[in-house]
Design an enzyme around this catalytic site. Structure first.
Site, PDB file in Angstrom:
ATOM      1  N   ILE A 171       1.103  -1.050   0.399  1.00 43.92           N
ATOM      2  CA  ILE A 171      -0.008  -0.224   0.119  1.00 43.92           C
ATOM      3  C   ILE A 171       0.918   1.278  -0.005  1.00 43.92           C
ATOM      4  O   ILE A 171       0.293   2.242  -0.388  1.00 43.92           O
ATOM      5  CB  ILE A 171      -0.948   0.351   1.158  1.00 43.92           C
ATOM      6  CG1 ILE A 171      -0.450  -0.121   2.715  1.00 43.92           C
ATOM      7  CG2 ILE A 171      -2.125  -1.329   0.774  1.00 43.92           C
ATOM      8  CD1 ILE A 171       0.542   0.297   2.819  1.00 43.92           C
TER       9      ILE A 171
ATOM     10  N   TYR B 286       9.960   5.681  13.978  1.00 43.78           N
ATOM     11  CA  TYR B 286       7.932   5.184  13.788  1.00 43.78           C
ATOM     12  C   TYR B 286       7.083   5.938  14.795  1.00 43.78           C
ATOM     13  O   TYR B 286       6.355   5.963  14.598  1.00 43.78           O
ATOM     14  CB  TYR B 286       8.411   4.008  15.126  1.00 43.78           C
ATOM     15  CG  TYR B 286       6.939   3.082  15.267  1.00 43.78           C
ATOM     16  CD1 TYR B 286       5.938   2.292  14.667  1.00 43.78           C
ATOM     17  CD2 TYR B 286       5.778   3.238  16.697  1.00 43.78           C
ATOM     18  CE1 TYR B 286       5.484   1.317  14.638  1.00 43.78           C
ATOM     19  CE2 TYR B 286       4.757   2.972  16.970  1.00 43.78           C
ATOM     20  CZ  TYR B 286       4.407   2.166  16.279  1.00 43.78           C
ATOM     21  OH  TYR B 286       3.594   0.941  16.131  1.00 43.78           O
TER      22      TYR B 286
ATOM     23  N   LYS C 100       3.882   7.849  13.698  1.00 43.05           N
ATOM     24  CA  LYS C 100       2.931   8.182  14.590  1.00 43.05           C
ATOM     25  C   LYS C 100       2.172   9.038  15.061  1.00 43.05           C
ATOM     26  O   LYS C 100       1.199   9.076  14.452  1.00 43.05           O
ATOM     27  CB  LYS C 100       2.783   7.404  15.315  1.00 43.05           C
ATOM     28  CG  LYS C 100       3.326   5.079  14.826  1.00 43.05           C
ATOM     29  CD  LYS C 100       1.615   5.133  13.877  1.00 43.05           C
ATOM     30  CE  LYS C 100       2.260   3.123  13.924  1.00 43.05           C
ATOM     31  NZ  LYS C 100       1.108   2.687  13.176  1.00 43.05           N
TER      32      LYS C 100
END
Length: 320
Positions: free
Chosen positions: A76, A174, A178
């Site tokens: 994706i 990360y 986020k």
């Protein structure tokens, strides 16, 4: 008796394992037709040979339980493959109603040791992947709304993390991704409201393949009961946010795990200082800010972890 998501269709990315699988099963249980997306790489860092089998296995599990599902094997974070995924949902079910962005990888490293590739790969899958899917879903909803001359039904559920809320020393890539997802969510909620679309983000805490070492020392299930950190504790909130019942919920960030849902408020100003002159000088700022921060913990961050009762895993790793 009708189910909450009867007649609706959904995409769940990263749905072959862990949280994504639990979410896909829950949406199907609530009546949605589900497109199960997963690239199928075995490594939690995105390594290994891609395979269509994991996504197909979850789709078959849904069909075996009486639900409707098709599998999509694709990355994706690739713009064209994201378009193909939305097209598949529309071709299969006539429209897309629900998008759950869950796919992600981990490549943990301290900031001083992290390579450019480790940074880029995590930002690509998490943040760009969320953007790609949101972009094509929103094009679909906007086109339908303009054609109908009225709002349509659209739900976006994005996956952020407590690593963004409280920091995660070993995961600068990360945590940054986020945090970016929260910004993408609130922006999308504002932009898509007039088309009938809501967008929310969750910070799930769960024992999955990506967190297996983080939760090694945490409470395990007893007497055959449900693991307090099972992904199944997270899935019902995703089902709710995807449903008509949550029409008035948008632009929100919610933490969820083990029978608990916490609604996170937007950041608030904790103090304000105004200059006594036309503009600040170094000395004036020193006189105002140094005493203020002297009274605060040296480790108190932008979002204090104690608000959520958060305890980090080893090496400052994330809990979701």
């Amino acid at each position: 008796m009708s189910l909450p998501l009867d007649g609706l269709s959904a995409i769940v990315t990263g749905a072959a394992r862990g949280l994504g699988r639990a979410e896909a099963l829950e949406l199907a249980r609530l009546g949605a037709g589900v497109v199960v997306n997963d690239y199928g790489r075995p490594g939690r860092d995105g390594s290994g040979d891609a395979s269509a089998t994991p996504a197909e296995e979850v789709a078959e599990e849904i069909r075996a339980a009486g639900g409707s599902a098709v599998a999509h094997h694709g990355d994706i974070a690739d713009f064209d493959r994201a378009r193909d995924l939305v097209d598949l949902a529309v071709a299969t079910y006539g429209k897309l109603d629900i998008l759950v962005n869950n796919a992600g990888i981990l490549r943990d490293r301290m900031i001083f040791s992290m390579s450019e590739a480790e940074w880029d790969s995590v930002i690509r899958v998490h943040l760009k992947g969320h953007f790609n899917m949101t972009h094509f879903a929103s094009v679909h909803w906007r086109t339908r709304s303009k054609s109908a001359g009225a709002p349509v039904y659209g739900r976006i559920v994005n996956t952020s993390s407590e690593a963004f809320l409280a920091g995660s020393a070993g995961q600068p890539n990360y945590a940054a991704a986020k945090g970016g997802i929260v910004g993408l969510t609130t922006s999308s909620a504002l932009a898509l409201a007039k088309y009938g679309v809501t967008a929310n983000a969750i910070c799930p805490r769960a024992r999955t393949r990506m967190t297996q070492d983080v939760f090694a020392g945490f409470e395990e299930p007893r007497d055959g009961g449900l693991d307090p950190l099972a992904p199944e504790h997270v899935a019902p909130l995703v089902g709710y946010l995807a449903s008509p019942a949550a029409a008035g919920v948008s632009g929100q960030l919610l933490v969820v795990h083990g029978g608990m849902v916490a609604v996170v408020e937007r950041p608030k100003v904790s103090a304000q200082f105004d200059t006594a002159k036309e503009s600040f000088s170094f000395d004036e700022l020193d006189a105002l800010l140094t005493p203020f921060y002297a009274d605060r913990s040296a480790h108190e961050t932008f979002a204090a972890s104690e608000v959520l009762g958060l305890k980090h895993g080893r090496a400052g790793q994330n809990l979701s």
